[in-house]
Design an enzyme around this catalytic site. Structure first.
Site: not given
Ligand code: 13P
Length: 253
Positions: A12, A14, A100, A102, A170, A176, A215
């Site tokens: 992803n 983002k 997601h 976010e 997740e 992150g 992560s």
């Molecule tokens: P990270 O791998 O940067 O922690 O992000 C995970 C994520 O949100 C994937 O959708």
């Protein structure tokens, strides 16, 4: 007896990536994949919408699929700035990430909206990657399974099958941050999700792919991917370059 789901390693991106480097990175990954005689997993990149067409062209004829990061619940109409599932499909997508954390946090998306989007994705012929996960405060309060269970029930559409749905666990606090749950925690939550899916969708629930995200890196992928009911990963930061992403893909290849 339902066969073990074929793993999916999904990147992803983002809100990262420009035409100057994105397609080149994707091509590097495709070249790596091309050297594997018989890959044992599927690989996916979900770039920002602006890179869908460049990546589709860069990955033509390769084994890497592309996907969107969100879609609208309607097929078309007056929704400025939004993208429909049919448009993603039209741009070469096979998958779309939905719900997601976010999006849930930044855009106030509820599980009910997520379900409508999942329905739209499936109607357009896309596989929806539906995300669930608890916040740090919810985990601290011992609410993880309750929160995840509620999100699952409300976010998954009636017509979910093993083909049109992937569930990604997740934990919000692991995204992150460099923090990951213990292997035992992941096993517990994935086992719980599997039981729920099996109860609701029977054989499809048993065969649905369950990804872990938060992560994931080359250094922890192997132990995370070995956990029961973990059928791949949803990777953020470490999916942006082939140098970081390939070691994760390689754990399932
Ligand atoms: P990270 O791998 O940067 O922690 O992000 C995970 C994520 O949100 C994937 O959708």
């Amino acid at each position: 007896m339902v066969a073990t789901p074929r793993p999916l390693i999904a990147g992803n991106w983002k809100m990262n990536g420009l035409k100057s480097a994105g397609p080149r990175e994707a091509k590097k990954l495709a070249t790596r994949m091309g050297k594997v005689a018989k890959p044992q997993c599927d690989v996916l990149i979900c770039p920002p919408a602006t890179l869908l067409a460049p990546l589709r062209d860069a990955l033509k004829g390769s084994r890497i699929a592309i996907g969107g990061q969100d879609c609208h619940g309607n097929a078309s109409g007056a929704h400025t700035g939004d993208i429909s599932a049919a448009m993603l499909k039209d741009s070469g997508c096979r998958y779309v990430i939905i719900g997601h954390s976010e999006r849930r946090a930044d855009h106030g998306e509820s599980s009910q909206e997520v379900r409508v989007k999942a329905d739209a994705a499936q109607a357009a012929g896309l596989t929806a990657i539906i995300c669930v996960g608890e916040t740090a405060a919810e985990r601290k309060a011992g609410q993880t399974l309750k929160v995840v269970g509620k999100q699952l029930t409300a976010s998954l559409a009636k017509g979910c099958t093993a083909k049109n749905t992937v569930v990604a666990y997740e934990p919000v606090w692991a995204i992150g941050t460099g923090l990951t749950p213990t292997v035992d925690d992941v096993r517990q939550v994935h086992g719980f999700i599997r039981a729920r899916l099996r109860r609701r969708f029977r054989d499809d629930g048993a065969a649905m792919r369950l990804l872990y995200g938060g992560s994931v890196k080359g250094s922890n992928a192997e132990e995370l991917m070995a956990v029961d009911n973990v059928n791949g990963a949803l990777v953020g930061g470490a999916s942006l370059t082939t140098a970081d992403f390939w070691p994760i893909v390689a754990t399932c290849i």
